[in-house]
Each structure stands twice: as structure tokens, then as C-alpha cells.
Design an enzyme around this catalytic site. Structure first.
Site, PDB file in Angstrom:
ATOM      1  N   THR A  33       0.837  -1.199   0.000  1.00 14.88           N
ATOM      2  CA  THR A  33       0.000   0.000   0.000  1.00 14.88           C
ATOM      3  C   THR A  33       0.868   1.243   0.000  1.00 14.88           C
ATOM      4  O   THR A  33       1.983   1.247   0.526  1.00 14.88           O
ATOM      5  CB  THR A  33      -0.943   0.035   1.214  1.00 14.88           C
ATOM      6  N   ASP A  57      -3.781   6.305   2.161  1.00 17.51           N
ATOM      7  CA  ASP A  57      -3.267   7.377   3.008  1.00 17.51           C
ATOM      8  C   ASP A  57      -3.497   6.895   4.434  1.00 17.51           C
ATOM      9  O   ASP A  57      -4.637   6.813   4.890  1.00 17.51           O
ATOM     10  CB  ASP A  57      -4.028   8.672   2.734  1.00 17.51           C
ATOM     11  N   ASN A  84       5.170   0.552   8.050  1.00 13.03           N
ATOM     12  CA  ASN A  84       6.406   1.210   7.644  1.00 13.03           C
ATOM     13  C   ASN A  84       6.223   2.672   7.275  1.00 13.03           C
ATOM     14  O   ASN A  84       7.161   3.461   7.348  1.00 13.03           O
ATOM     15  CB  ASN A  84       6.998   0.441   6.451  1.00 13.03           C
ATOM     16  N   SER A 135      10.143   1.551  13.946  1.00 17.51           N
ATOM     17  CA  SER A 135      10.398   2.645  14.866  1.00 17.51           C
ATOM     18  C   SER A 135      11.682   3.304  14.398  1.00 17.51           C
ATOM     19  O   SER A 135      11.845   3.570  13.205  1.00 17.51           O
ATOM     20  CB  SER A 135      10.496   2.126  16.301  1.00 17.51           C
ATOM     21  N   TYR A 149       9.395  14.404  15.982  1.00 19.58           N
ATOM     22  CA  TYR A 149       9.620  13.055  15.465  1.00 19.58           C
ATOM     23  C   TYR A 149       9.866  12.076  16.609  1.00 19.58           C
ATOM     24  O   TYR A 149       9.283  10.985  16.653  1.00 19.58           O
ATOM     25  CB  TYR A 149      10.824  13.070  14.516  1.00 19.58           C
ATOM     26  N   LYS A 153       7.893   8.541  17.831  1.00 18.27           N
ATOM     27  CA  LYS A 153       8.567   7.242  17.906  1.00 18.27           C
ATOM     28  C   LYS A 153       8.608   6.702  19.341  1.00 18.27           C
ATOM     29  O   LYS A 153       8.486   5.499  19.556  1.00 18.27           O
ATOM     30  CB  LYS A 153       9.984   7.352  17.324  1.00 18.27           C
ATOM     31  N   THR A 184      18.347   5.927   2.512  1.00 20.22           N
ATOM     32  CA  THR A 184      17.047   5.952   1.855  1.00 20.22           C
ATOM     33  C   THR A 184      16.703   7.392   1.508  1.00 20.22           C
ATOM     34  O   THR A 184      17.489   8.306   1.757  1.00 20.22           O
ATOM     35  CB  THR A 184      15.955   5.392   2.782  1.00 20.22           C
TER      36      THR A 184
END
Length: 279
Positions: A33, A57, A84, A135, A149, A153, A184
Site C-alpha cells: 500500500t 493514506d 512502515n 520505529s 519526530y 517514535k 534511503t
């Protein structure tokens, strides 16, 4: 070799994409997805019905529940759910707009909770399953500028650690994955708060050039997304499910130092803690 069916959110980039590619190549089925699932067109052409895709979403809770129900209905069963999808913000606490605060919490904290709530009835009905939550090393340690952020987490860590004991009686395992900085596109997708002059000479102001660099702050990270994906896949075969896996030399060093410092702080407060009990 056991063939599994996986549900992965945020499957078009980063670790999600690496997982999807490796799993399909190994013969597993993947329900992938993303906001723009058409970005998986090359894999759909190559693997056909082995890849199931849906637009999602994760902050749209009704859509999330609908996609989850449809995936289980059409695929029959899903063995592993990988939460993810997510992104990062950067800035001082007072630099963020209200919209930035709401969006970060909705994506990184509320969405994983709601995804889990949506999949649990299906996993319980199966009598087994695995939930893997991405995480971060930033779920155990903090750095200036990452406050929002980190809040999401650290919240994720608390929710999923408590979940372990709740769902174990149903044969469902839960694993938190704590990567360090990996190469990434995460660094180029940061949502950076507008700068306030007051923070120009502070650690946050000094970090801004790296955060705003076109190549992204993660461009030179030590983590290999392919190896991270491989470690996540391997963890699913481990019984009982590992509660946490730290991935990356930086993640290990940061988390080790952070936990050591917190334990030392707690031990130094032992006498104070005991002094507040009833006589």
C-alpha cells in the site's frame, strides 16, 4: 521454505520498497500500500498476482480499515503486517506550525495504532501472525530538532511494547525495528519548520544546512536498506518474536549510550525514590 503473505504500508520507497522487492523475489506474496501505488508498476508487471496493491493514506482511518479488510478478504490470510509508512520533521518546538504538529502525529503515531487495531481481529481469527512496526533509534534516544519526530517514535515504542503481552495469547508476535541512519530517501523528505532568528546560533540552527541539503541528511548514513530489509525478514522466522531489533552500528551505539545514561540517572535517584513511600 515457508511462503508467507505480507502487508506493507509505505511500500514505494526506502525500506518498504526494499522489503517488497526482496519478498517478491523470494516467492512471497505482498499486499503493498502507498499513496501512489502506481510507482510499483514495474513490480506489478514482473510479478503479476503475486503483488496486490492498494492506494492508502494511512492518516485516513476509514480508508485504512477498508483497505485492510479488503486485503484479508481477497488474499485469504496475511501472515506479517509491516507498519512502515512515516516521515520526519525537523525544527525547534516553537518553530512548528500547528498543521505540522498534527500531521506528524497523525502519520507516525496515530496511523500505526489504527493499522494495528484494524488488523488484530483478522490475525486473532487466524490464530497467529506477526506485526512489525518500524520505529527508529530515535525511539530510544533524542537529538535537538527532532523533538516532534521523537515524540511519535517514543509513543510508538510504548504502544507496541504494551501490545506484546496483550496479543501473545492469540499467537500474535510483535517486533519493533529501530534503524539508525540508512541511505534511503528519508532525509530528502523531511518536513522542516520555518526558521526563527532566535535559534540561528543554537544546535538547531547549526544543523539546518545539513538538514536542508539537496542530497538529504541520510545520504551518507551507514545503514544499507537492503541489509535492513533482510534482517527484518529474518526476524519473522524467530520464535518468540524479538521485541526489538536495533539495526545499524550507529543505532546500537546511540541506544546503548542512551540506555546506560538513563540507568545511571535512575540509580542515582534510588534513595530519593524510596524516600517518598508511605511511612
Amino acid at each position: 521454505m515457508t511462503t508467507r503473505t505480507w502487508l506493507i504500508t509505505g511500500a514505494t520507497s526506502g525500506i518498504g520498497r526494499a522489503l517488497t522487492e526482496r519478498l517478491l523475489a523470494a516467492g512471497d506474496r505482498v499486499a503493498a500500500t502507498a499513496r501512489k501505488p502506481e510507482r510499483l508498476g514495474d513490480l506489478a508487471n514482473q510479478y503479476g498476482e503475486q503483488l496486490w496493491t492498494a492506494e492508502l493514506d494511512v492518516t485516513d482511518v476509514p480508508q485504512l480499515r477498508s483497505v485492510v479488510d479488503r486485503a484479508f478478504a481477497e488474499l485469504g490470510r496475511i501472515d506479517v503486517v509491516v507498519s512502515n509508512a512515516g516521515y520526519g520533521t525537523f525544527g525547534a518546538a516553537e518553530e512548528f506550525t500547528d498543521a505540522q504538529v498534527a500531521a506528524q502525529i497523525a502519520t507516525n503515531l496515530v496511523a500505526p495504532i489504527q493499522l494495528t487495531r484494524a488488523v488484530l481481529p483478522h490475525l486473532r481469527a487466524q490464530g497467529n501472525g506477526r506485526v512489525v512496526q518500524l520505529s527508529s533509534a530515535g525511539g530510544q534516544v533524542t537529538f535537538p530538532g527532532g523533538n516532534l519526530y521523537h515524540a511519535t517514535k517514543w509513543g510508538v515504542e510504548g504502544f507496541f511494547e504494551a501490545l506484546v503481552g496483550e496479543v501473545a495469547p492469540f499467537g500474535i508476535g510483535v517486533t519493533l525495528v529501530e534503524p539508525g541512519i540508512s541511505r534511503t530517501g528519508f532525509g530528502t523528505s523531511l518536513d522542516i519548520a520555518p526558521a526563527m532568528a532566535a535559534y540561528a546560533g543554537t544546535p538547531i540552527g547549526q544543523a539546518r544546512p545539513a538538514m536542508e541539503a539537496p542530497e538529504g541528511v541520510t545520504a551518507n548514513g551507514p545503514g544499507d536498506p537492503e541489509k535492513i530489509a533482510g534482517a527484518i525478514i529474518a526476524s519473522v522466522a524467530v520464535e518468540p518474536a524479538p521485541r526489538r531489533i536495533a539495526l545499524g552500528s550507529d543505532a546500537y551505539e546511540w541506544i546503548h549510550a542512551g540506555l546506560t545514561a538513563r540507568l545511571q540517572e535512575l540509580e542515582s535517584a534510588k534513595e530519593l525514590a524510596h524516600s517518598t513511600d508511605l511511612d
